[in-house]
Design a protein around this motif. Structure first.
Motif, PDB file in Angstrom:
ATOM      1  N   THR A 126       5.605  -3.724   9.796  1.00 21.67           N
ATOM      2  CA  THR A 126       6.144  -2.368   9.695  1.00 21.67           C
ATOM      3  C   THR A 126       6.247  -1.973   8.220  1.00 21.67           C
ATOM      4  N   ALA A 127       6.346  -0.681   7.986  1.00 21.38           N
ATOM      5  CA  ALA A 127       6.460  -0.176   6.620  1.00 21.38           C
ATOM      6  C   ALA A 127       7.754  -0.655   5.964  1.00 21.38           C
ATOM      7  N   ARG A 130       7.273  -4.232   4.862  1.00 21.95           N
ATOM      8  CA  ARG A 130       6.342  -4.257   3.736  1.00 21.95           C
ATOM      9  C   ARG A 130       7.054  -3.823   2.455  1.00 21.95           C
ATOM     10  N   TRP A 131       7.882  -2.767   2.539  1.00 27.02           N
ATOM     11  CA  TRP A 131       8.595  -2.293   1.354  1.00 27.02           C
ATOM     12  C   TRP A 131       9.605  -3.339   0.869  1.00 27.02           C
TER      13      TRP A 131
END
Length: 184
Positions: A126-127, A130-131
């Protein structure tokens, strides 16, 4: 008659235990406190010492004949006893980094910035994960940059210019970019 005993003391075996769904666990995780007082204290002491180091360092570099950006900021930069503040801020920054490593180790918070979080950079993920992984990579970059800035700063203080000056200047400007990325 009403049963006033708590659920875990109840003799009724017909009730099923509550099992949280993944959404319930995620909501509970998001509701948890994400930091602690030690981290908050070290973070803001680091922020203050980083700002002092960068502001005084930019002021020192503004006096350089070849400086191109820092002279434009000269009106905003501190004046006066710059070297003392720069050295004090820089060593405070370095010791905050050391103190953070000791604190994370002693408080068993190693997973917070552990290398396993970097695995989520690989898809599929998921974003949000990842962040978080990018933020961990930025933290490790900052630790290495602060150590390198300290070493090159000591070399500059001892009169060793050349490569030490180039690396010190480049990393100082890079730390400004780091601050911008870290605050996103």
């Amino acid at each position: 008659m009403v049963d006033l005993a708590p659920d875990h003391l109840s003799s009724s075996k017909s009730q099923r235990p509550f099992t949280a769904t993944a959404a319930d666990r995620a909501a509970a995780t998001d509701a948890k406190v994400r930091s602690d007082s030690g981290t908050i204290f070290l973070h803001w002491l680091t922020v203050a010492s980083m700002l002092v180091s960068l502001a005084t360092g930019l002021r020192i570099s503004a006096d350089n004949y070849w400086a191109w950006a820092s002279p434009a900021l000269e009106a905003l930069l501190p004046q006066g006893e710059i070297w003392t503040w720069h050295i004090a801020g820089s060593f405070t920054l370095f010791f905050c980094t050391i103190a953070y490593f000791v604190y994370v180790r002693r408080a068993s918070l190693g997973a917070r910035n552990g290398s396993k979080r970097l695995r989520t950079l690989r898809p599929p993920t998921t974003a949000k994960l990842r962040w978080r992984a990018i933020n961990v990579a930025l933290h490790w970059f900052a630790y290495l940059a602060i150590a390198t800035l300290t070493i090159t700063g000591v070399l500059l203080y001892l009169g060793e210019a050349g490569l030490a000056l180039t690396v010190h200047r480049a990393l100082a400007w890079t730390m400004l970019v780091y601050i911008a990325l870290h605050t996103l």
